[in-house]
Design a protein around this motif. Structure first.
Motif, PDB file in Angstrom:
ATOM      1  N   ARG A 100      75.698 -18.545  -7.240  1.00 51.15           N
ATOM      2  CA  ARG A 100      75.345 -17.558  -6.216  1.00 51.15           C
ATOM      3  C   ARG A 100      76.311 -17.609  -5.036  1.00 51.15           C
ATOM      4  O   ARG A 100      76.725 -16.564  -4.513  1.00 51.15           O
ATOM      5  CB  ARG A 100      73.919 -17.816  -5.736  1.00 51.15           C
ATOM      6  CG  ARG A 100      72.853 -17.392  -6.731  1.00 51.15           C
ATOM      7  CD  ARG A 100      71.455 -17.681  -6.201  1.00 51.15           C
ATOM      8  NE  ARG A 100      70.431 -17.099  -7.061  1.00 51.15           N
ATOM      9  CZ  ARG A 100      69.118 -17.244  -6.853  1.00 51.15           C
ATOM     10  NH1 ARG A 100      68.690 -17.951  -5.803  1.00 51.15           N
ATOM     11  NH2 ARG A 100      68.255 -16.691  -7.669  1.00 51.15           N
ATOM     12  N   SER A 101      76.682 -18.797  -4.610  1.00 53.84           N
ATOM     13  CA  SER A 101      77.557 -18.915  -3.439  1.00 53.84           C
ATOM     14  C   SER A 101      78.985 -18.483  -3.725  1.00 53.84           C
ATOM     15  O   SER A 101      79.754 -18.236  -2.796  1.00 53.84           O
ATOM     16  CB  SER A 101      77.549 -20.359  -2.928  1.00 53.84           C
ATOM     17  OG  SER A 101      78.051 -21.249  -3.922  1.00 53.84           O
ATOM     18  N   LEU A 123      64.416 -10.894   0.361  1.00 49.88           N
ATOM     19  CA  LEU A 123      65.809 -10.451   0.461  1.00 49.88           C
ATOM     20  C   LEU A 123      66.629 -11.377   1.358  1.00 49.88           C
ATOM     21  O   LEU A 123      67.773 -11.717   1.026  1.00 49.88           O
ATOM     22  CB  LEU A 123      65.858  -9.022   0.999  1.00 49.88           C
ATOM     23  CG  LEU A 123      67.250  -8.424   1.206  1.00 49.88           C
ATOM     24  CD1 LEU A 123      67.993  -8.328  -0.119  1.00 49.88           C
ATOM     25  CD2 LEU A 123      67.155  -7.051   1.863  1.00 49.88           C
ATOM     26  N   SER A 124      66.070 -11.795   2.470  1.00 51.14           N
ATOM     27  CA  SER A 124      66.803 -12.649   3.396  1.00 51.14           C
ATOM     28  C   SER A 124      67.230 -13.956   2.734  1.00 51.14           C
ATOM     29  O   SER A 124      68.378 -14.389   2.857  1.00 51.14           O
ATOM     30  CB  SER A 124      65.941 -12.939   4.622  1.00 51.14           C
ATOM     31  OG  SER A 124      66.623 -13.795   5.516  1.00 51.14           O
ATOM     32  N   HIS A 159      73.897 -16.143  -1.232  1.00 48.09           N
ATOM     33  CA  HIS A 159      75.168 -15.504  -1.617  1.00 48.09           C
ATOM     34  C   HIS A 159      76.072 -15.450  -0.381  1.00 48.09           C
ATOM     35  O   HIS A 159      76.309 -14.395   0.209  1.00 48.09           O
ATOM     36  CB  HIS A 159      74.923 -14.108  -2.167  1.00 48.09           C
ATOM     37  CG  HIS A 159      74.214 -14.096  -3.490  1.00 48.09           C
ATOM     38  ND1 HIS A 159      72.864 -14.328  -3.615  1.00 48.09           N
ATOM     39  CD2 HIS A 159      74.682 -13.901  -4.761  1.00 48.09           C
ATOM     40  CE1 HIS A 159      72.516 -14.258  -4.899  1.00 48.09           C
ATOM     41  NE2 HIS A 159      73.600 -14.002  -5.602  1.00 48.09           N
ATOM     42  N   SER A 160      76.594 -16.582  -0.027  1.00 47.36           N
ATOM     43  CA  SER A 160      77.328 -16.706   1.240  1.00 47.36           C
ATOM     44  C   SER A 160      78.722 -16.096   1.205  1.00 47.36           C
ATOM     45  O   SER A 160      79.349 -15.936   2.254  1.00 47.36           O
ATOM     46  CB  SER A 160      77.425 -18.185   1.627  1.00 47.36           C
ATOM     47  OG  SER A 160      78.030 -18.937   0.577  1.00 47.36           O
ATOM     48  N   ARG A 187      72.675 -11.616   7.552  1.00 41.32           N
ATOM     49  CA  ARG A 187      73.001 -12.560   6.482  1.00 41.32           C
ATOM     50  C   ARG A 187      74.356 -12.331   5.825  1.00 41.32           C
ATOM     51  O   ARG A 187      74.811 -13.189   5.073  1.00 41.32           O
ATOM     52  CB  ARG A 187      71.922 -12.478   5.386  1.00 41.32           C
ATOM     53  CG  ARG A 187      70.523 -12.834   5.855  1.00 41.32           C
ATOM     54  CD  ARG A 187      70.451 -14.261   6.365  1.00 41.32           C
ATOM     55  NE  ARG A 187      69.094 -14.628   6.772  1.00 41.32           N
ATOM     56  CZ  ARG A 187      68.777 -15.768   7.349  1.00 41.32           C
ATOM     57  NH1 ARG A 187      69.727 -16.663   7.592  1.00 41.32           N
ATOM     58  NH2 ARG A 187      67.533 -16.024   7.701  1.00 41.32           N
ATOM     59  N   CYS A 188      74.999 -11.203   6.082  1.00 44.02           N
ATOM     60  CA  CYS A 188      76.219 -10.864   5.335  1.00 44.02           C
ATOM     61  C   CYS A 188      77.358 -10.522   6.287  1.00 44.02           C
ATOM     62  O   CYS A 188      77.881  -9.394   6.296  1.00 44.02           O
ATOM     63  CB  CYS A 188      75.958  -9.690   4.391  1.00 44.02           C
ATOM     64  SG  CYS A 188      74.626  -9.969   3.217  1.00 44.02           S
ATOM     65  N   SER A 189      77.767 -11.458   7.084  1.00 43.58           N
ATOM     66  CA  SER A 189      78.791 -11.192   8.095  1.00 43.58           C
ATOM     67  C   SER A 189      80.173 -10.953   7.489  1.00 43.58           C
ATOM     68  O   SER A 189      81.052 -10.412   8.156  1.00 43.58           O
ATOM     69  CB  SER A 189      78.854 -12.356   9.084  1.00 43.58           C
ATOM     70  OG  SER A 189      79.159 -13.571   8.413  1.00 43.58           O
TER      71      SER A 189
END
Length: 470
Positions: A37-38, A57-58, A64-65, A96-98
């Motif tokens: 996932r990462s 979702l969060s 998934h970084s 969460r998705c910067s």
């Protein structure tokens, strides 16, 4: 072995796995699930607008970084149309998705405040697809300085009617023009009374691709619209009958670099004729689906004035005749037309000898699409295929009149075929498919029903790495 491989090496391996294999990676262990996932950079999710899905979702996005591309769909029921739900989901994405570079968020309309929060969190965003409420307001685009691709959809109905004169005063009286970096723009659902896009047209000096769909207006005056056409290379007009004449008129007068034009389901005969006669650019790709608007006059104008076409696609064009297509074929014989599509065009079935003539005229064809001509017979198709020996891509989907003889002829004449689509061709049987897969030396992909693949055909496809799509 699991202990020997470090996290970084495992992640590098996961990133190189094909999609068909990657789905089983997460089942090996919790460590592999976390690393898998990462390491993922792209993710597509479909959510129900229920609390459990949205609440999870969060956590999912936190795992998934490394995401740089996210497609998120909220199911289209009454709850998902609630702007508050869409705003909350977009807020989760922002937090969460910067690292996001591309976001496709298909849900109910989101508020402008949510977009401002997104721009603050995701500063590297280069591609954005979003649904917005009315009235049309686009100044928020300034908050995304890295944006290169933008797609916006407005609801097709509902909402308060806006007085266009009032919007004109608000938007067009401000002469401040920004220099946006947008290169691709898609606008869906602009109404006649929407007047909030004039500023955007004046600010898009570097626009390369434009798509208008289901639009009754352009969101501002044409004096603003023409300012985005200087460097335009591609344009698509889908179901835009109300504005297609005005757009084509200004394209002909202001575009010098246009190389691709698509017009589907809505045009006018006079507007098309004017464009073909006065087009100043070197048009290379033309894609038209105009059942009641395209006729031989347009083909004659194209033959006389557009000489550099590399791709011509005609769909459902029931008013053109063999005479017009032969004239066009003669004019394009010397320009090296590489792609020809005559999809569901009854002239292919109606006029005997047409395909044979086109095949002799267009011997340099690389791609041929005759899909959904249900009454096309072997004799007509074979008479063309024997001349088009350089084909690499052939689509015959839905040609129910073709039989095994057509495929045997293709095997003999077309030695460079890489991609073939023969789905829903009832007359082509498994024996011919087996011979075709075995005898086509460069075949890489074939679309065909599973029940037409014999064991021998499957073996040949497997041994030669041919992708079979059912």
């Amino acid at each position: 072995m699991d202990n020997i491989l470090c996290d970084e090496l495992l992640q590098e391996i996961f990133m190189k796995l094909p999609p068909s294999s990657s789905s089983s990676v997460s089942l090996v262990s919790k460590r592999w699930l976390y690393l898998f996932r990462s390491s993922r950079t792209s993710l597509s999710l479909r959510l129900l607008p229920r609390f459990s899905d949205i609440a999870s979702l969060s956590s999912l996005l936190s795992d998934h970084s490394s995401l740089s591309s996210l497609s998120l769909f909220l199911s289209s029921d009454s709850a998902s149309a609630d702007s508050a739900v869409s705003d909350y989901v977009l807020a989760v994405v922002s937090s969460r998705c910067s690292r996001l570079r591309a976001l496709r968020f298909m849900s109910g309309p989101v508020s402008l405040s949510s977009l401002n929060s997104l721009s603050t969190a995701c500063t590297c965003l280069t591609s954005l697809c979003i649904n917005l409420p009315r009235p049309v307001s686009l100044r928020w685009v300034l908050s995304f300085p890295s944006l290169r691709e933008l797609a916006i959809t407005w609801p097709s109905s509902g909402g308060q009617e806006i007085d266009p004169s009032n919007q004109f005063e608000v938007w067009e009286s401000d002469e401040t023009v920004a220099e946006l970096g947008l290169q691709s723009l898609c606008l869906v659902g602009i109404r006649r009374d929407d007047w909030g896009a004039g500023w955007l047209w004046r600010s898009c000096k570097n626009l390369k691709k434009l798509r208008l769909q289901s639009c009754q207006g352009i969101g501002g005056p044409y004096s603003s619209f023409v300012q985005c056409l200087r460097n335009l290379e591609e344009i698509e007009l889908r179901t835009c009958r109300s504005v297609v004449d005005g757009v084509l008129l200004h394209l002909a007068e202001n575009c010098q670099f246009l190389n691709s034009l698509l017009v589907y389901d809505g045009g006018s005969r006079d507007g098309l004729l004017h464009f073909f006669f006065h087009c100043r650019s070197n048009l290379q790709k033309l894609d038209l689906r105009l059942p009641l608007d395209l006729n031989n006059d347009h083909l004659s104008a194209m033959a006389a004035n557009i000489r550099g076409l590399s791709s011509l696609r005609l769909q459902n064009c029931c008013l053109v005749t063999g005479e017009g297509l032969k004239l066009l074929g003669t004019s394009m014989a010397s320009c090296g037309l590489e792609e020809l599509a005559l999809i569901n065009c009854d002239v292919v079935e109606r006029e005997s000898g047409l395909l044979a003539t086109l095949g002799q005229q267009l011997r340099q064809l690389r791609k041929l699409d005759l899909s959904h001509n249900e009454l096309l017979l072997d004799k007509e198709f074979i008479s063309m295929s024997v001349s088009c020996t350089h084909l690499s891509d052939l689509k015959l989907r839905g040609c129910k009149g073709l039989t095994n003889a057509a495929m045997i002829s293709v095997v003999r004449s077309c030695k460079f075929l890489e991609n073939v689509d023969i789905m829903h061709c009832g007359g082509i049987e498994s024996e011919a498919v087996e011979v075709f897969v075995e005898k086509s030396p460069k075949l890489r992909r074939i679309n065909v029903e599973e029940n037409k693949l014999s064991n021998a055909a499957k073996m040949w496809a497997s041994n030669r790495c041919i992708e079979v799509v059912y």
